[in-house]
Write an enzyme that holds these catalytic residues in place. Sequence first.
Site, PDB file in Angstrom:
ATOM      1  N   ASN A  12       0.886  -1.170   0.000  1.00 23.59           N
ATOM      2  CA  ASN A  12       0.000   0.000   0.000  1.00 23.59           C
ATOM      3  C   ASN A  12       0.921   1.217   0.000  1.00 23.59           C
ATOM      4  O   ASN A  12       1.540   1.533   1.012  1.00 23.59           O
ATOM      5  CB  ASN A  12      -0.860  -0.054   1.249  1.00 23.59           C
ATOM      6  CG  ASN A  12      -2.000   0.931   1.304  1.00 23.59           C
ATOM      7  OD1 ASN A  12      -2.632   1.058   2.343  1.00 23.59           O
ATOM      8  ND2 ASN A  12      -2.291   1.648   0.238  1.00 23.59           N
ATOM      9  N   ASN A  67      -6.201  10.620   0.024  1.00 25.71           N
ATOM     10  CA  ASN A  67      -6.290   9.599  -1.009  1.00 25.71           C
ATOM     11  C   ASN A  67      -5.933  10.171  -2.376  1.00 25.71           C
ATOM     12  O   ASN A  67      -5.844  11.392  -2.564  1.00 25.71           O
ATOM     13  CB  ASN A  67      -7.710   9.018  -1.061  1.00 25.71           C
ATOM     14  CG  ASN A  67      -8.085   8.275   0.199  1.00 25.71           C
ATOM     15  OD1 ASN A  67      -7.328   7.436   0.684  1.00 25.71           O
ATOM     16  ND2 ASN A  67      -9.252   8.581   0.749  1.00 25.71           N
ATOM     17  N   CYS A  76      -5.383   5.592   8.448  1.00 31.66           N
ATOM     18  CA  CYS A  76      -4.703   4.746   7.472  1.00 31.66           C
ATOM     19  C   CYS A  76      -3.653   3.939   8.225  1.00 31.66           C
ATOM     20  O   CYS A  76      -2.621   4.475   8.619  1.00 31.66           O
ATOM     21  CB  CYS A  76      -4.062   5.601   6.385  1.00 31.66           C
ATOM     22  SG  CYS A  76      -3.110   4.646   5.190  1.00 31.66           S
ATOM     23  N   GLY A  77      -3.913   2.650   8.423  1.00 24.17           N
ATOM     24  CA  GLY A  77      -3.028   1.826   9.225  1.00 24.17           C
ATOM     25  C   GLY A  77      -1.670   1.589   8.598  1.00 24.17           C
ATOM     26  O   GLY A  77      -0.634   1.677   9.260  1.00 24.17           O
ATOM     27  N   ASN A 164     -12.223   4.659  10.434  1.00 21.77           N
ATOM     28  CA  ASN A 164     -12.821   4.856   9.118  1.00 21.77           C
ATOM     29  C   ASN A 164     -13.764   3.700   8.801  1.00 21.77           C
ATOM     30  O   ASN A 164     -13.692   2.638   9.406  1.00 21.77           O
ATOM     31  CB  ASN A 164     -11.745   5.053   8.035  1.00 21.77           C
ATOM     32  CG  ASN A 164     -10.695   3.969   8.034  1.00 21.77           C
ATOM     33  OD1 ASN A 164     -10.643   3.142   8.936  1.00 21.77           O
ATOM     34  ND2 ASN A 164      -9.856   3.953   7.020  1.00 21.77           N
ATOM     35  N   GLU A 216     -10.757   0.031  -1.643  1.00 20.08           N
ATOM     36  CA  GLU A 216     -10.584   1.148  -0.718  1.00 20.08           C
ATOM     37  C   GLU A 216     -11.295   2.397  -1.236  1.00 20.08           C
ATOM     38  O   GLU A 216     -11.087   2.815  -2.392  1.00 20.08           O
ATOM     39  CB  GLU A 216      -9.095   1.436  -0.511  1.00 20.08           C
ATOM     40  CG  GLU A 216      -8.804   2.419   0.593  1.00 20.08           C
ATOM     41  CD  GLU A 216      -7.321   2.516   0.912  1.00 20.08           C
ATOM     42  OE1 GLU A 216      -6.966   3.390   1.723  1.00 20.08           O
ATOM     43  OE2 GLU A 216      -6.521   1.739   0.356  1.00 20.08           O
ATOM     44  N   ARG A 217     -12.113   2.959  -0.384  1.00 18.76           N
ATOM     45  CA  ARG A 217     -12.819   4.199  -0.711  1.00 18.76           C
ATOM     46  C   ARG A 217     -11.821   5.275  -1.136  1.00 18.76           C
ATOM     47  O   ARG A 217     -10.842   5.540  -0.474  1.00 18.76           O
ATOM     48  CB  ARG A 217     -13.579   4.654   0.544  1.00 18.76           C
ATOM     49  CG  ARG A 217     -14.261   5.998   0.455  1.00 18.76           C
ATOM     50  CD  ARG A 217     -14.750   6.437   1.822  1.00 18.76           C
ATOM     51  NE  ARG A 217     -13.664   6.558   2.794  1.00 18.76           N
ATOM     52  CZ  ARG A 217     -13.782   7.121   3.993  1.00 18.76           C
ATOM     53  NH1 ARG A 217     -14.926   7.595   4.388  1.00 18.76           N
ATOM     54  NH2 ARG A 217     -12.741   7.182   4.804  1.00 18.76           N
ATOM     55  N   CYS A 225      -4.748  -2.700   2.693  1.00 14.08           N
ATOM     56  CA  CYS A 225      -5.298  -1.558   3.434  1.00 14.08           C
ATOM     57  C   CYS A 225      -5.187  -1.922   4.905  1.00 14.08           C
ATOM     58  O   CYS A 225      -5.773  -2.911   5.349  1.00 14.08           O
ATOM     59  CB  CYS A 225      -6.748  -1.298   3.034  1.00 14.08           C
ATOM     60  SG  CYS A 225      -7.587  -0.071   4.074  1.00 14.08           S
ATOM     61  N   THR A 227      -6.210  -0.568   7.843  1.00 15.03           N
ATOM     62  CA  THR A 227      -7.404  -0.596   8.683  1.00 15.03           C
ATOM     63  C   THR A 227      -8.349  -1.702   8.242  1.00 15.03           C
ATOM     64  O   THR A 227      -9.043  -2.307   9.066  1.00 15.03           O
ATOM     65  CB  THR A 227      -8.129   0.763   8.666  1.00 15.03           C
ATOM     66  OG1 THR A 227      -8.409   1.139   7.308  1.00 15.03           O
ATOM     67  CG2 THR A 227      -7.285   1.835   9.349  1.00 15.03           C
TER      68      THR A 227
END
Length: 319
Positions: A12, A67, A76-77, A164, A216-217, A225, A227
Amino acid sequence: MIEFIKCHGSGNDFILIDEINNNYSFSEDERRDLSILLCNRAEGVGSDGILFVMKSEAAKARMRMFNSDGTEAEMCGNGLRCVARHVIEQVEESKVNIETEKAVLAVEQVEEIHSGIATFSVAIEPVSFEVESLPMNFEKSEALDEVIPELSNSLTFTALSVPNPHIVTIVDEVDQELLEAVGKKANQLPAVFPRGVNVSFVQILEKNKIFVQTYERGVGLTNACGTAMSASTLVSTILGQNEIDVPIVVINKGGLVNCVVEKADRRYTIQLRGNATNVYTASVDIDLDEKQWEWITSTTHQHEIDVYEKLKDYAASQV
């Protein structure tokens, strides 16, 4: 001129801009425009988002993540691990606090998850199953393994915010085309998800080992992702056989992480442990008015790339 680090957590990938040491000061419009310009994979640097590392009165630093479409994420993990590494190396401490939109979170360097991979653990919280926390419009106050009629009649989802918004479904096998179709549809249902939602498909490989892929949105299909992997791990402990207080191996398209679900006073928290790999450092000239940019310098961290490829190969062999 803007200096940045191109980095990734589990594939990511992000552009990390240190506003503290470089004394940058961006307007909200500039943050949005920078994200749209630089994250573009066809005409920009290419990334899932930009991590802005800022001064904080409540912690060692503050993280904001934008984003690739210019929207800001609550959390954002994978990005937080990258920020954790950056700040820990700057202040020369093994454990620090980072301010995020919803909470001040503890981050620390921990035991390696794979040989040669510097590993960082970040707290994923607060966790809520109340649909209003996403927000999500639903007939019940919680959606635990429920059909969402507007989205799909064949899949059941669990909704949670971490903080989120996520919906998670456990499947026999991850179908990427179906995931992308469901993810797009979910983010075109403002009557159900007013602020959009991250959608994850979870395949249970064996006890305490899962495979996760996410739409992912604001981004689309991602290698990983953070989270979403955390939320998926929690759902797998509630609906499956995975255990609390035990590291759960989470395989993803970009590699793997470990997640530990913890519960105290009827409240869940999740520890997300994984890499924070620096791919290269660079500087660019930016003209936001003309929506143009050009390289000035770039230095590749080849050793880090090579070491992470070994982890990625190992992760692929586990599915």
